[in-house]
Write a protein that holds these residues in place. Sequence first.
Motif, PDB file in Angstrom:
ATOM      1  N   ASP A   1       0.851  -1.172   0.000  1.00 42.01           N
ATOM      2  CA  ASP A   1       0.000   0.000   0.000  1.00 42.01           C
ATOM      3  C   ASP A   1       0.902   1.242   0.000  1.00 42.01           C
ATOM      4  N   PRO A   2       0.544   2.295  -0.728  1.00 46.06           N
ATOM      5  CA  PRO A   2       1.401   3.491  -0.789  1.00 46.06           C
ATOM      6  C   PRO A   2       1.721   4.100   0.564  1.00 46.06           C
ATOM      7  N   SER A   3       0.901   3.841   1.566  1.00 49.14           N
ATOM      8  CA  SER A   3       1.117   4.433   2.894  1.00 49.14           C
ATOM      9  C   SER A   3       2.238   3.749   3.669  1.00 49.14           C
ATOM     10  N   VAL A   4       2.714   2.594   3.189  1.00 49.99           N
ATOM     11  CA  VAL A   4       3.686   1.801   3.950  1.00 49.99           C
ATOM     12  C   VAL A   4       5.103   2.215   3.548  1.00 49.99           C
ATOM     13  N   VAL A   5       5.669   3.160   4.303  1.00 51.01           N
ATOM     14  CA  VAL A   5       6.978   3.716   3.944  1.00 51.01           C
ATOM     15  C   VAL A   5       7.985   3.704   5.100  1.00 51.01           C
ATOM     16  N   GLY A   6       7.743   2.881   6.115  1.00 51.24           N
ATOM     17  CA  GLY A   6       8.737   2.715   7.175  1.00 51.24           C
ATOM     18  C   GLY A   6       8.653   3.682   8.324  1.00 51.24           C
ATOM     19  N   ASP A   7       7.493   4.308   8.547  1.00 54.73           N
ATOM     20  CA  ASP A   7       7.356   5.273   9.642  1.00 54.73           C
ATOM     21  C   ASP A   7       7.695   4.667  11.001  1.00 54.73           C
ATOM     22  N   GLY A   8       7.207   3.463  11.248  1.00 61.60           N
ATOM     23  CA  GLY A   8       7.445   2.836  12.546  1.00 61.60           C
ATOM     24  C   GLY A   8       8.908   2.582  12.812  1.00 61.60           C
ATOM     25  N   LEU A   9       9.659   2.222  11.777  1.00 62.45           N
ATOM     26  CA  LEU A   9      11.096   1.994  11.922  1.00 62.45           C
ATOM     27  C   LEU A   9      11.806   3.271  12.327  1.00 62.45           C
ATOM     28  N   ALA A  10      11.457   4.380  11.664  1.00 63.21           N
ATOM     29  CA  ALA A  10      12.101   5.662  11.962  1.00 63.21           C
ATOM     30  C   ALA A  10      11.783   6.128  13.376  1.00 63.21           C
TER      31      ALA A  10
ATOM     32  N   LYS B   1      23.747   6.512  -0.006  1.00 62.11           N
ATOM     33  CA  LYS B   1      23.962   7.037   1.350  1.00 62.11           C
ATOM     34  C   LYS B   1      24.364   8.508   1.307  1.00 62.11           C
ATOM     35  N   SER B   2      25.247   8.856   0.364  1.00 65.24           N
ATOM     36  CA  SER B   2      25.681  10.240   0.216  1.00 65.24           C
ATOM     37  C   SER B   2      24.507  11.134  -0.172  1.00 65.24           C
ATOM     38  N   TRP B   3      23.640  10.620  -1.057  1.00 66.06           N
ATOM     39  CA  TRP B   3      22.482  11.409  -1.484  1.00 66.06           C
ATOM     40  C   TRP B   3      21.536  11.656  -0.318  1.00 66.06           C
ATOM     41  N   ILE B   4      21.290  10.614   0.481  1.00 71.18           N
ATOM     42  CA  ILE B   4      20.400  10.749   1.641  1.00 71.18           C
ATOM     43  C   ILE B   4      20.965  11.748   2.647  1.00 71.18           C
ATOM     44  N   GLU B   5      22.263  11.672   2.896  1.00 70.78           N
ATOM     45  CA  GLU B   5      22.874  12.463   3.971  1.00 70.78           C
ATOM     46  C   GLU B   5      23.013  13.939   3.637  1.00 70.78           C
ATOM     47  N   GLN B   6      22.699  14.337   2.405  1.00 69.49           N
ATOM     48  CA  GLN B   6      22.735  15.770   2.079  1.00 69.49           C
ATOM     49  C   GLN B   6      21.568  16.504   2.723  1.00 69.49           C
TER      50      GLN B   6
ATOM     51  N   TYR C   1       9.666  20.945  12.083  1.00 70.47           N
ATOM     52  CA  TYR C   1       9.137  20.400  10.846  1.00 70.47           C
ATOM     53  C   TYR C   1       7.617  20.350  10.850  1.00 70.47           C
ATOM     54  N   THR C   2       7.024  20.584   9.690  1.00 71.79           N
ATOM     55  CA  THR C   2       5.590  20.386   9.543  1.00 71.79           C
ATOM     56  C   THR C   2       5.318  18.884   9.508  1.00 71.79           C
ATOM     57  N   PRO C   3       4.086  18.466   9.765  1.00 73.17           N
ATOM     58  CA  PRO C   3       3.778  17.030   9.697  1.00 73.17           C
ATOM     59  C   PRO C   3       4.146  16.393   8.361  1.00 73.17           C
ATOM     60  N   ILE C   4       3.917  17.096   7.265  1.00 74.24           N
ATOM     61  CA  ILE C   4       4.276  16.549   5.952  1.00 74.24           C
ATOM     62  C   ILE C   4       5.780  16.367   5.850  1.00 74.24           C
ATOM     63  N   GLN C   5       6.533  17.313   6.364  1.00 75.89           N
ATOM     64  CA  GLN C   5       7.990  17.196   6.337  1.00 75.89           C
ATOM     65  C   GLN C   5       8.468  16.051   7.224  1.00 75.89           C
ATOM     66  N   ILE C   6       7.787  15.829   8.341  1.00 72.32           N
ATOM     67  CA  ILE C   6       8.174  14.743   9.237  1.00 72.32           C
ATOM     68  C   ILE C   6       8.009  13.400   8.542  1.00 72.32           C
ATOM     69  N   ARG C   7       6.969  13.264   7.730  1.00 69.63           N
ATOM     70  CA  ARG C   7       6.797  12.023   6.973  1.00 69.63           C
ATOM     71  C   ARG C   7       7.974  11.803   6.027  1.00 69.63           C
ATOM     72  N   THR C   8       8.434  12.875   5.403  1.00 71.46           N
ATOM     73  CA  THR C   8       9.598  12.764   4.518  1.00 71.46           C
ATOM     74  C   THR C   8      10.847  12.426   5.318  1.00 71.46           C
ATOM     75  N   VAL C   9      10.982  13.044   6.485  1.00 71.86           N
ATOM     76  CA  VAL C   9      12.120  12.750   7.360  1.00 71.86           C
ATOM     77  C   VAL C   9      12.105  11.279   7.760  1.00 71.86           C
ATOM     78  N   ASN C  10      10.928  10.736   8.047  1.00 72.44           N
ATOM     79  CA  ASN C  10      10.815   9.315   8.381  1.00 72.44           C
ATOM     80  C   ASN C  10      11.297   8.441   7.228  1.00 72.44           C
TER      81      ASN C  10
ATOM     82  N   LEU D   1      13.417   9.262   4.807  1.00 73.19           N
ATOM     83  CA  LEU D   1      14.867   9.411   4.669  1.00 73.19           C
ATOM     84  C   LEU D   1      15.600   8.626   5.756  1.00 73.19           C
ATOM     85  N   THR D   2      15.058   8.674   6.966  1.00 69.90           N
ATOM     86  CA  THR D   2      15.673   7.937   8.075  1.00 69.90           C
ATOM     87  C   THR D   2      15.670   6.440   7.801  1.00 69.90           C
ATOM     88  N   THR D   3      14.528   5.919   7.359  1.00 68.94           N
ATOM     89  CA  THR D   3      14.425   4.490   7.075  1.00 68.94           C
ATOM     90  C   THR D   3      15.337   4.094   5.924  1.00 68.94           C
ATOM     91  N   CYS D   4      15.381   4.916   4.878  1.00 69.05           N
ATOM     92  CA  CYS D   4      16.289   4.635   3.755  1.00 69.05           C
ATOM     93  C   CYS D   4      17.738   4.576   4.230  1.00 69.05           C
TER      94      CYS D   4
END
Length: 528
Positions: A204-213, A443-448, A462-471, A473-476
């Motif tokens: 499902d598109p919603s499954v992007v590793g939030d719990g891991l982050a 890894k280099s791309w993520i860490e920028q 961070y806004t909630p939308i940004q936090i989802r992106t941060v999650n 990036l963290t999981t990646c």
Amino acid sequence: MRCNGINKKKVIIIGSGLAALTVAERLCQHCHVIILTKSNKDHSNSIKAQGGIAASVSQTDHWKIHYQDTMMAGCFYNNQMAVNVLVEKGPLYINKLMEQGLEFDRDRNGDLLLGKEGAHQKRRILHAGGDATGKVVMNFMKKQIDGKVTIIEHEVVLDLVIENNTCIGVITSNSHEQLTTYYADHIVLATGGCGGLYQVTSNDPSVVGDGLAMAYRAGASLSDLEFIQFHPTMLYLNNRNYGLVSEAVRGEGAILVNDVGKLVMKDTHPLKDLAPRDVVARAIQTEMTNGKTVFLDISMIENFSMKFPTISSLCEQANIDVDTGLIPVAPGAHFLMGGVVTNQVGETTVDGLYAIGEVACTGVHGANRLASNSLLEGIVFSNLLADQILLTPTDVSVYRKTNAMDKKTYTPVGPLPNLAEIQEVMQIHVGIERTKQGLLDAKSWIEQYDFRSYRDALINNYTPIQIRTVNMLTTCWLIITSALKRTESRGAHYRNDYPLINDHEWRNKQIIRKRLETEPRKMTGVGQ
């Protein structure tokens, strides 16, 4: 039990898949249970599951054979005790569900119709509605908890509230970006895996590793994140993914061929088209890399549309006539074998925080999950977690719900990538086949990007939308870091710079699991 009485224990479950509903059903008579889900309650991988549930319920089968198959598929990297629990207790819980009224497909004589899938020695896959097992089981479970559990939809959990290495609550945001803090005695992560981080996925598109982050920021131990299973057969046409074509189709005799008629699996593995998923996925990927198109030949399956109505519907959406006998397929990100480290009753290394289902790492799947063991895992270990919570003599907390300001002023932060950019990097560099240089580039791309911030800074800036992106990036970053640490090819983790080892050698190298787990394998804390 301590959950009885007026002052019930409070349990918050994050996620709405089978693992979440199973533990909720067990607890709802004794505890105050809240399910928080960031989208609609029906948006989960569980409801999309086609194949079925693996369990040794046949008189011609035995849990010890199921154990052997699970270990073999997992390249003997599995936690043997966890596997033993899964396959021995699985039939007991399945029978209980059937006693409650859950109906699986049966033949005219009333006997269970058991399917066979890759790497299984026996026909042991229970299915319902043909290829709609997940939907049938989930609808059944929803009826069991109807009116007994509070389900809050479109409530995104942004982070966990941690005090003295104890999880006491969660911070959420609703569709209006209103922040709320919920407190409870027990917080359960049931957020699923991370397949949505890839371009082609069954998830499902919603499954992007939030719990891991979130677990990582909370200081919980994580392990085996490099083991991401790619399902061999997604219906893939004109660079578009239409959905999963169940392994049960190959179990009924379908075979993989390329566009010049070559049998893809003929000389690849002794089990041919029913080889473990990592083997089949790499074989298809090799064909595609060589410019070939791969098809699933279903011409030998009679009454295909009746046996596989869900897949037939997908074919109709893609304008594919199943009567031609050929379905175009490609591998897609499917299942995470690693996750938040737990014991067999769901406890993590953070007090009060539990994990079940795909987000958890019990070690039961090893380096590669055996087909149809995922729904079984959700059922078995969720029941064990429920037993643990019911028996835990914790003090009943004061249940609080604190609404933050309706409008919050955020400190400007640097730019963040969009989902498509993240998916492209993961698909190219952290997919079925990996190289050291490719992983380093990713890894280099993520860490920028500025994503490794402490929790307070994260919520405040961070806004909630940004936090989802941060999650994301963290999981990646966690997956990539794990993939760089594992300097071997095993199961779903395949590096071109390290050779594969055969099954007999894996038997003799089971000590590798212990070695890697006691060295810097569990990445805890923020920014490490």
